[in-house]
Scaffold this motif. Sequence first.
Motif, PDB file in Angstrom:
ATOM      1  N   ASN A 152      43.833 -19.296  14.155  1.00  0.00           N
ATOM      2  CA  ASN A 152      44.135 -17.923  13.759  1.00  0.00           C
ATOM      3  C   ASN A 152      44.235 -16.984  14.959  1.00  0.00           C
ATOM      4  N   LEU A 153      43.405 -17.219  15.967  1.00  0.00           N
ATOM      5  CA  LEU A 153      43.489 -16.386  17.171  1.00  0.00           C
ATOM      6  C   LEU A 153      44.782 -16.676  17.919  1.00  0.00           C
ATOM      7  N   ASN A 154      45.144 -17.939  18.024  1.00  0.00           N
ATOM      8  CA  ASN A 154      46.386 -18.301  18.709  1.00  0.00           C
ATOM      9  C   ASN A 154      47.603 -17.738  17.979  1.00  0.00           C
ATOM     10  N   LYS A 155      47.561 -17.762  16.655  1.00  0.00           N
ATOM     11  CA  LYS A 155      48.665 -17.215  15.857  1.00  0.00           C
ATOM     12  C   LYS A 155      48.854 -15.727  16.130  1.00  0.00           C
ATOM     13  N   GLU A 156      47.761 -14.996  16.227  1.00  0.00           N
ATOM     14  CA  GLU A 156      47.857 -13.556  16.499  1.00  0.00           C
ATOM     15  C   GLU A 156      48.320 -13.293  17.923  1.00  0.00           C
ATOM     16  N   ILE A 157      47.880 -14.114  18.871  1.00  0.00           N
ATOM     17  CA  ILE A 157      48.321 -13.958  20.259  1.00  0.00           C
ATOM     18  C   ILE A 157      49.812 -14.250  20.366  1.00  0.00           C
ATOM     19  N   GLU A 158      50.305 -15.248  19.662  1.00  0.00           N
ATOM     20  CA  GLU A 158      51.744 -15.514  19.648  1.00  0.00           C
ATOM     21  C   GLU A 158      52.503 -14.297  19.111  1.00  0.00           C
ATOM     22  N   LYS A 159      51.969 -13.703  18.057  1.00  0.00           N
ATOM     23  CA  LYS A 159      52.615 -12.527  17.452  1.00  0.00           C
ATOM     24  C   LYS A 159      52.677 -11.360  18.430  1.00  0.00           C
ATOM     25  N   GLN A 160      51.619 -11.167  19.214  1.00  0.00           N
ATOM     26  CA  GLN A 160      51.542 -10.021  20.116  1.00  0.00           C
ATOM     27  C   GLN A 160      52.157 -10.287  21.492  1.00  0.00           C
ATOM     28  N   CYS A 161      52.314 -11.551  21.869  1.00  0.00           N
ATOM     29  CA  CYS A 161      52.688 -11.877  23.251  1.00  0.00           C
ATOM     30  C   CYS A 161      54.007 -12.615  23.422  1.00  0.00           C
ATOM     31  N   GLU A 162      54.479 -13.306  22.407  1.00  0.00           N
ATOM     32  CA  GLU A 162      55.657 -14.147  22.600  1.00  0.00           C
ATOM     33  C   GLU A 162      56.948 -13.410  22.229  1.00  0.00           C
ATOM     34  N   PRO A 163      57.998 -13.563  23.054  1.00  0.00           N
ATOM     35  CA  PRO A 163      59.305 -12.997  22.696  1.00  0.00           C
ATOM     36  C   PRO A 163      59.840 -13.672  21.432  1.00  0.00           C
ATOM     37  N   HIS A 164      60.672 -12.955  20.693  1.00  0.00           N
ATOM     38  CA  HIS A 164      61.330 -13.550  19.534  1.00  0.00           C
ATOM     39  C   HIS A 164      62.821 -13.255  19.601  1.00  0.00           C
ATOM     40  N   PHE A 165      63.589 -14.103  18.936  1.00  0.00           N
ATOM     41  CA  PHE A 165      65.048 -14.006  18.997  1.00  0.00           C
ATOM     42  C   PHE A 165      65.536 -13.074  17.899  1.00  0.00           C
ATOM     43  N   GLN A 166      66.235 -12.030  18.286  1.00  0.00           N
ATOM     44  CA  GLN A 166      66.690 -11.028  17.328  1.00  0.00           C
ATOM     45  C   GLN A 166      68.053 -10.490  17.754  1.00  0.00           C
ATOM     46  N   ASP A 167      69.008 -10.501  16.821  1.00  0.00           N
ATOM     47  CA  ASP A 167      70.358  -9.996  17.109  1.00  0.00           C
ATOM     48  C   ASP A 167      70.954 -10.639  18.368  1.00  0.00           C
ATOM     49  N   GLU A 168      70.856 -11.979  18.418  1.00  0.00           N
ATOM     50  CA  GLU A 168      71.478 -12.759  19.489  1.00  0.00           C
ATOM     51  C   GLU A 168      70.840 -12.572  20.865  1.00  0.00           C
ATOM     52  N   ARG A 169      69.613 -12.059  20.915  1.00  0.00           N
ATOM     53  CA  ARG A 169      68.947 -11.910  22.212  1.00  0.00           C
ATOM     54  C   ARG A 169      67.434 -11.951  22.023  1.00  0.00           C
ATOM     55  N   TYR A 170      66.722 -12.241  23.123  1.00  0.00           N
ATOM     56  CA  TYR A 170      65.268 -12.231  23.085  1.00  0.00           C
ATOM     57  C   TYR A 170      64.751 -10.802  23.225  1.00  0.00           C
ATOM     58  N   ILE A 236      59.039 -20.631  27.890  1.00  0.00           N
ATOM     59  CA  ILE A 236      59.484 -20.402  29.264  1.00  0.00           C
ATOM     60  C   ILE A 236      60.912 -19.861  29.281  1.00  0.00           C
ATOM     61  N   VAL A 237      61.786 -20.426  28.454  1.00  0.00           N
ATOM     62  CA  VAL A 237      63.170 -19.946  28.392  1.00  0.00           C
ATOM     63  C   VAL A 237      63.197 -18.467  27.998  1.00  0.00           C
ATOM     64  N   ALA A 238      62.430 -18.108  26.989  1.00  0.00           N
ATOM     65  CA  ALA A 238      62.418 -16.725  26.507  1.00  0.00           C
ATOM     66  C   ALA A 238      61.901 -15.763  27.575  1.00  0.00           C
ATOM     67  N   VAL A 239      60.766 -16.111  28.193  1.00  0.00           N
ATOM     68  CA  VAL A 239      60.164 -15.224  29.194  1.00  0.00           C
ATOM     69  C   VAL A 239      61.084 -15.070  30.407  1.00  0.00           C
ATOM     70  N   LEU A 240      61.631 -16.168  30.905  1.00  0.00           N
ATOM     71  CA  LEU A 240      62.470 -16.089  32.104  1.00  0.00           C
ATOM     72  C   LEU A 240      63.839 -15.456  31.800  1.00  0.00           C
ATOM     73  N   THR A 241      64.323 -15.600  30.588  1.00  0.00           N
ATOM     74  CA  THR A 241      65.566 -14.914  30.213  1.00  0.00           C
ATOM     75  C   THR A 241      65.364 -13.407  30.265  1.00  0.00           C
ATOM     76  N   LEU A 242      64.250 -12.945  29.704  1.00  0.00           N
ATOM     77  CA  LEU A 242      63.958 -11.511  29.742  1.00  0.00           C
ATOM     78  C   LEU A 242      63.659 -11.045  31.166  1.00  0.00           C
ATOM     79  N   LEU A 243      63.004 -11.908  31.938  1.00  0.00           N
ATOM     80  CA  LEU A 243      62.714 -11.555  33.332  1.00  0.00           C
ATOM     81  C   LEU A 243      64.005 -11.421  34.131  1.00  0.00           C
ATOM     82  N   SER A 244      64.976 -12.280  33.833  1.00  0.00           N
ATOM     83  CA  SER A 244      66.237 -12.254  34.584  1.00  0.00           C
ATOM     84  C   SER A 244      67.058 -10.999  34.294  1.00  0.00           C
ATOM     85  N   GLU A 245      66.720 -10.285  33.224  1.00  0.00           N
ATOM     86  CA  GLU A 245      67.424  -9.045  32.906  1.00  0.00           C
ATOM     87  C   GLU A 245      66.920  -7.871  33.743  1.00  0.00           C
ATOM     88  N   ARG A 246      65.867  -8.108  34.488  1.00  0.00           N
ATOM     89  CA  ARG A 246      65.310  -7.055  35.336  1.00  0.00           C
ATOM     90  C   ARG A 246      65.961  -7.089  36.722  1.00  0.00           C
TER      91      ARG A 246
END
Length: 321
Positions: A152-170, A236-246
């Motif tokens: 349950n703690l991991n599930k909440e951390i995923e919700k608060q910390c992990e990127p999600h795919f929305q409208d063709e982008r992270y 990793i793909v999600a985080v680095l994709t968003l990082l590459s936009e910076r």
Amino acid sequence: MLRKTIMILVCVGCCLAASAQTDLESLKEKYTVNKRDIKVVKEYVEALEDARKGKEAEQVIKEYMSRCPVLQVEDKDTYLLLNKYVFADPYSNVFEYGIYAVKKMKWDREESSAPEDKAARLKRLFKGLGSGVSGDNEIDKRYEVLMVLSRNLNKEIEKQCEPHFQDERYVWPLYDSLKLERLTYLVNKGQLLGQDGMRLKLAIIKALHTGDNEQVFRDLEVAANLHMTDVRGEYIVAVLTLLSERNLNKNLIDSVLSFVLRISEQEKAEGGSTNYYNLLGRLYALVGDRGNADKYKKMGDAIEAERMERYKDLFKATQSN
């Protein structure tokens, strides 16, 4: 003769139903004046479940939980009644107490005076399967509680910390410093399963929020080197994709590109299925290598198109819901 037999069976069924309803009403009255008595509450809840009144049973359980002192979850009967709900909210006081109390969730065996017949045993087993937790005849719940708390703690951390795919982008979840502070406190409080991965995700989102791009990359690199499976692949793909936009400096882009090439080849050799190609195309474009950028983007798009075709029915069903 057949008609008479059917009428008799119908009458017997009606009598049994009426008797069950009478028993249920009697238990409800008993519960109304003894709402703090765990044995009375459990008896009423079991009767509601037997009568297929699951929502009413759930409401009684949650009402009892709202008036149950935190320390009371150490009691065997209380835990067995509340186990589906008591550690569901990581921000509750009882969740924090559960991390401390997990080592106490073991009780003396209670010998049953009456033998359990086959029908009763099957009923108990199916009830345990339906609740997602082990049966009440098992007396050591320490690992079960540890798993529930960790999941349950991991599930909440995923919700608060992990990127999600929305409208063709992270996209990142909305940053909530108070929730993240609380989650960090809980992760550091006890010895939970998957603790290192949870701690890393919390550190990464905080570093991203403060603009420390180099720290984000270093954390991911360390995780990959340590083979932390819960922070690999799509994460990793999600985080680095968003990082590459910076606006990254050239040295960091080169480091990220080398890192992604390495882990993509490594995962491919291990039989992994993560699509790193679109990310590689983006990174090659940032270093000015248009040939490789186009090449990897086409490869990535082809994989995604093949996935969409293969799972199109599942995607449609998900979207319709």
